[in-house]
Design a protein around this motif. Structure first.
Motif, PDB file in Angstrom:
ATOM      1  N   ASP A  64       6.256  31.974  30.271  1.00 60.39           N
ATOM      2  CA  ASP A  64       6.821  33.320  30.339  1.00 60.39           C
ATOM      3  C   ASP A  64       8.241  33.327  30.883  1.00 60.39           C
ATOM      4  O   ASP A  64       8.963  34.315  30.726  1.00 60.39           O
ATOM      5  CB  ASP A  64       5.940  34.223  31.206  1.00 60.39           C
ATOM      6  N   SER A  65       8.656  32.230  31.515  1.00 60.83           N
ATOM      7  CA  SER A  65      10.010  32.135  32.054  1.00 60.83           C
ATOM      8  C   SER A  65      10.946  31.361  31.139  1.00 60.83           C
ATOM      9  O   SER A  65      12.124  31.200  31.450  1.00 60.83           O
ATOM     10  CB  SER A  65       9.973  31.471  33.434  1.00 60.83           C
ATOM     11  N   VAL A  87      14.492  31.350  32.972  1.00 64.59           N
ATOM     12  CA  VAL A  87      14.822  32.329  34.002  1.00 64.59           C
ATOM     13  C   VAL A  87      14.749  31.661  35.374  1.00 64.59           C
ATOM     14  O   VAL A  87      13.823  30.884  35.651  1.00 64.59           O
ATOM     15  CB  VAL A  87      13.841  33.511  33.931  1.00 64.59           C
ATOM     16  N   ILE A  88      15.742  31.968  36.254  1.00 66.80           N
ATOM     17  CA  ILE A  88      15.712  31.414  37.608  1.00 66.80           C
ATOM     18  C   ILE A  88      15.578  32.499  38.675  1.00 66.80           C
ATOM     19  O   ILE A  88      15.231  32.200  39.824  1.00 66.80           O
ATOM     20  CB  ILE A  88      16.954  30.552  37.905  1.00 66.80           C
ATOM     21  N   LEU A 146      11.853  30.241  37.590  1.00 74.50           N
ATOM     22  CA  LEU A 146      11.429  28.871  37.835  1.00 74.50           C
ATOM     23  C   LEU A 146      12.326  28.246  38.897  1.00 74.50           C
ATOM     24  O   LEU A 146      13.500  28.609  39.024  1.00 74.50           O
ATOM     25  CB  LEU A 146      11.494  28.044  36.552  1.00 74.50           C
ATOM     26  N   SER A 147      11.793  27.282  39.631  1.00 71.40           N
ATOM     27  CA  SER A 147      12.532  26.641  40.715  1.00 71.40           C
ATOM     28  C   SER A 147      13.088  25.293  40.259  1.00 71.40           C
ATOM     29  O   SER A 147      12.390  24.505  39.606  1.00 71.40           O
ATOM     30  CB  SER A 147      11.621  26.414  41.925  1.00 71.40           C
ATOM     31  N   PRO A 210      13.713  23.976  29.956  1.00 67.90           N
ATOM     32  CA  PRO A 210      13.389  23.180  31.133  1.00 67.90           C
ATOM     33  C   PRO A 210      12.582  21.932  30.809  1.00 67.90           C
ATOM     34  O   PRO A 210      11.732  21.931  29.923  1.00 67.90           O
ATOM     35  CB  PRO A 210      12.550  24.155  31.963  1.00 67.90           C
ATOM     36  N   LEU A 211      12.853  20.880  31.544  1.00 67.34           N
ATOM     37  CA  LEU A 211      11.982  19.712  31.610  1.00 67.34           C
ATOM     38  C   LEU A 211      11.237  19.846  32.929  1.00 67.34           C
ATOM     39  O   LEU A 211      11.850  19.789  34.003  1.00 67.34           O
ATOM     40  CB  LEU A 211      12.796  18.420  31.581  1.00 67.34           C
ATOM     41  N   VAL A 212       9.939  20.076  32.865  1.00 67.03           N
ATOM     42  CA  VAL A 212       9.183  20.420  34.065  1.00 67.03           C
ATOM     43  C   VAL A 212       8.160  19.358  34.406  1.00 67.03           C
ATOM     44  O   VAL A 212       7.655  18.645  33.533  1.00 67.03           O
ATOM     45  CB  VAL A 212       8.468  21.788  33.923  1.00 67.03           C
ATOM     46  N   GLY A 213       7.849  19.250  35.697  1.00 72.52           N
ATOM     47  CA  GLY A 213       6.738  18.440  36.151  1.00 72.52           C
ATOM     48  C   GLY A 213       5.458  19.237  36.058  1.00 72.52           C
ATOM     49  O   GLY A 213       5.459  20.436  35.770  1.00 72.52           O
ATOM     50  N   LEU A 214       4.337  18.598  36.314  1.00 73.55           N
ATOM     51  CA  LEU A 214       3.058  19.276  36.165  1.00 73.55           C
ATOM     52  C   LEU A 214       2.861  20.381  37.201  1.00 73.55           C
ATOM     53  O   LEU A 214       1.994  21.241  37.030  1.00 73.55           O
ATOM     54  CB  LEU A 214       1.911  18.269  36.243  1.00 73.55           C
ATOM     55  N   GLU A 215       3.654  20.377  38.271  1.00 74.62           N
ATOM     56  CA  GLU A 215       3.592  21.458  39.250  1.00 74.62           C
ATOM     57  C   GLU A 215       4.421  22.662  38.809  1.00 74.62           C
ATOM     58  O   GLU A 215       4.414  23.696  39.477  1.00 74.62           O
ATOM     59  CB  GLU A 215       4.078  20.965  40.616  1.00 74.62           C
ATOM     60  N   GLY A 216       5.158  22.518  37.719  1.00 72.16           N
ATOM     61  CA  GLY A 216       5.932  23.624  37.185  1.00 72.16           C
ATOM     62  C   GLY A 216       7.359  23.710  37.679  1.00 72.16           C
ATOM     63  O   GLY A 216       8.095  24.624  37.289  1.00 72.16           O
ATOM     64  N   ASP A 217       7.791  22.772  38.526  1.00 71.68           N
ATOM     65  CA  ASP A 217       9.176  22.789  38.980  1.00 71.68           C
ATOM     66  C   ASP A 217      10.071  22.157  37.921  1.00 71.68           C
ATOM     67  O   ASP A 217       9.677  21.238  37.204  1.00 71.68           O
ATOM     68  CB  ASP A 217       9.319  22.054  40.310  1.00 71.68           C
TER      69      ASP A 217
END
Length: 380
Positions: A64-65, A87-88, A146-147, A210-217
């Motif tokens: 959604d982000s 989105v940040i 997202l962070s 984004p390229l994200v890790g499994l924690e969503g960061d």
């Protein structure tokens, strides 16, 4: 580089719990990957009993982000196409500079996961890091920020690339972190340092997502200009420095030494008396630049008389990517750094005060055409 030019399609979101949301992007030869991670001998596929993959929750928590960025060029010229972004906060979206470069006024449209559209304006851009920040009024409630990660990812860490490859909306591909501290081509003659390499399939249209890790960061901002058989992302570590400045000032100043360097191989090391081939050889010093009068270049391209940089502020500099990364992530214009060098076979320490990088001296070169480095490369 011109923005990613894919046809804009409507989002096809997978939201029911019984469906695996691995809309994996194809590779450059059209092959799809639908791999899952091992989760023990009892379930080697890594899938839960309900058929979901290990990546479904991460996808749901981030999609959604993630937005589609549709760009119209001024006068119908270069600048049209689409890419991705994320989105940040409640106003801002991060994407690649090359995605929005050349956009006409009012020519950037953002589509969210609920299929709502918003017009975006450019807050700031940085061609050197290929990052841009957009502003959207009345951000949809569905889009949470997202962070950006504050630490370097681990080699082998599982990652997901989320975006719109080849116009396939809301897609996710997965892989691992294949390498860190890579140098990427930039349209300026300077490389983009500290980049992340991944084997997650990445194609045009993924750029800016984004390229994200499994924690969503967010570990990095996907960069789809370097080829389709190997993926890259601009590191969150660099984005954490650039993005706040773009929001506040619209620009970002990179630290600049004003030198041209090349790796020290065994032949050069033997000629200048180094025990090991390590560090970077100074082969050019920009006149009136920060290093002018501080560092000595080699004579006519030969090692004789040239300084070898082996450390900065106590941090070892084994190669050129390490030099670029240190300057990009640890220094700012105006900082005075201590440089450990080998000059005429003897170790020395010199001080150098960094300046802001000057404007590029030549027109931008397309990113896909190659690294676009000056031989030898000029460091930030």
């Amino acid at each position: 580089m011109t923005p990613d030019s894919d046809h804009c399609t409507r989002r096809r979101l997978l939201r029911t719990g019984a469906v695996t949301v691995l809309g994996v992007a194809g590779t450059g030869v059209g092959a799809a990957q639908n791999e899952t991670a091992d989760s023990g001998d009892a379930n080697p596929s890594g899938q839960a009993d309900d058929g979901e993959s290990p990546y479904t929750e991460t996808y749901r928590n981030t999609i959604d982000s993630v937005v589609l960025v549709s760009v119209s060029g001024a006068g119908g010229g270069p600048g049209g196409g689409l890419g991705s972004g994320f989105v940040i906060d409640d106003q801002h979206i991060v994407t690649n500079n090359h995605v929005v470069q050349g956009a006409s006024e009012g020519g950037i449209e953002i589509q969210f996961s609920n299929e709502e559209w918003r017009t975006a304006s450019i807050v700031g851009t940085d061609v050197y890091s290929d990052l841009a920040v957009l502003s959207v009024e009345d951000m949809p409630d569905v889009a949470d920020g997202l962070s950006l990660s504050e630490s370097e990812p681990a080699i082998g860490q599982t990652v997901l690339a989320i975006g719109n490859p080849l116009g396939l909306d809301a897609s996710v591909s997965h892989g691992i972190v294949s390498g860190t501290d890579r140098s990427l081509p930039s349209p300026t003659g300077f490389s983009i340092p500290a980049a992340i390499q991944t084997d997650a399939p990445i194609n045009p249209g993924n750029s800016g997502g984004p390229l994200v890790g499994l924690e969503g960061d967010v570990l990095g901002v996907v960069f789809a200009g370097a080829g389709q058989t190997i993926g890259f992302a601009i590191s969150a570590l660099l984005a954490n420095r650039v993005v706040p400045a773009l929001i506040e000032d619209g620009t970002y100043e990179h630290a600049y030494m004003g030198v041209g360097v090349r790796p020290v191989g065994p032949e050069i090391a033997a000629e200048i008396g180094l025990d090991e081939p390590v560090g970077v050889l100074v082969v050019e010093v920009v006149p009136d630049g920060p290093a002018d009068g501080v560092l000595e270049p080699s004579t006519r391209g030969r090692p004789t008389g040239g300084d070898v940089i082996v450390a900065i502020d106590g941090e070892a500099i084994p190669n050129q990517p390490a030099l670029s990364s240190y300057l990009a992530l640890e220094t700012s214009p105006g900082d005075t750094i201590e440089i450990e060098i080998v000059r005429d076979g003897e170790p020395q320490t010199v001080e150098l005060t960094l300046e802001a990088r000057p404007d590029a001296e030549r027109p931008p070169a397309p990113i896909p055409g190659g690294p676009g480095e000056r031989p030898p490369s000029t460091e930030p």
